[in-house]
Design a protein around this motif. Structure first.
Motif: not given
Length: 265
Positions: A152-159, A258-262
């Motif tokens: 999911g959003v923890d995948a290394p590709e996500f950020a 997601v907000e933290r990643v964004a």
């Protein structure tokens, strides 16, 4: 006779349907169920060897690649022109479609499966999930798809993927501060190309990224685009509200992460 092989929520299908609607062109619809792997069906692959949608068939000739399909439609049906007449204006449109095709589209697939599609995919039998992943022609795409489905959003590709989407809407904000439409004086191919990616963020409950107080020019453009008759025909008609709400609910749960990643994008 025009025939369109497409999927309701496919970004590339949406942008072709938008151009068809803007040009008031009717087509015979063939829906390809991407969730069950319809794009990998041998009969469909004969039309589109890339295992993707959409495919436009015009008088028996199959045309692939959504941006090229839209340019074909603008050439073949010029009564409603969707590109500027001047060379610089056309270069501007091509720059946008190239950016979206090469950078944003691959990123959107990663973000979509990490946020909204993952719960649906995980409901499929494991053998169906694996068959669909293994049918993806490109090895890097297969690896990324498996990664986001597993993590999911923890995948290394996500950020990195989310960052590319945010960079695109930031660029759109700058561009739209200077003009009403990306394509120049009227809604055109660049606008039709951008809309599905903005819509995807909205459908995934990433709406804070599109808020008027954050990106006012983009927000005004999005509202204008949704008000066009073609939007109802090309998007709303194919997006059942229960499905949209389900996607948004999936996204709302993950928005704090997601907000933290964004914030670091």
């Amino acid at each position: 006779m025009l025939e369109l092989y497409h999927f309701a929520f496919s970004t590339c299908s949406q942008k072709v349907r938008l151009v068809l609607a803007e040009k008031n062109l009717d087509f015979v619809s063939h829906e390809v169920d991407l969730m069950s792997g319809g794009q990998h069906d041998p009969e469909y692959v004969k039309l589109n060897p890339n295992h993707v949608v959409p495919t436009l068939v015009d008088d028996g000739v199959a045309l692939i690649e959504s941006t090229l399909i839209n340019e074909y439609l603008d050439d073949a049906f010029p009564q409603v022109a969707m590109r500027p007449a001047d060379a610089r204006g056309r270069h501007h449109v091509r720059l946008w479609t190239k950016r979206l095709d090469e950078k944003v589209h691959p990123a959107t697939a990663v973000v979509t499966f990490a946020i909204s599609a993952r719960p649906l995919v995980l409901q499929l039998p494991e053998e169906v999930r694996e068959a669909n992943i293994n049918s993806i022609p490109d090895a890097a795409d297969r690896k990324a798809r498996r990664s986001v489905i597993e993590h999911g959003v923890d995948a290394p590709e996500f950020a990195g993927a989310l960052k590319r989407m945010i960079e695109a809407i930031d660029q759109a904000e700058k561009d739209l501060a200077q003009r009403e439409w990306l394509s120049g004086g009227a809604f055109g191919l660049a606008d039709a190309c951008l809309l599905p990616y903005v819509l995807r963020l909205d459908h995934m409950a990433m709406s804070p990224l599109l808020a008027a107080e954050v990106r006012p020019s983009l927000a005004r453009w999005y509202k204008r685009t949704q008000a066009r008759p073609a939007y109802e025909v090309a998007v709303t008609k194919w997006a059942p509200e229960p499905v949209v709400q389900m996607l948004k609910e999936n996204g709302k749960v993950l928005w704090p992460q997601v907000e933290r990643v964004a914030a670091n994008a």
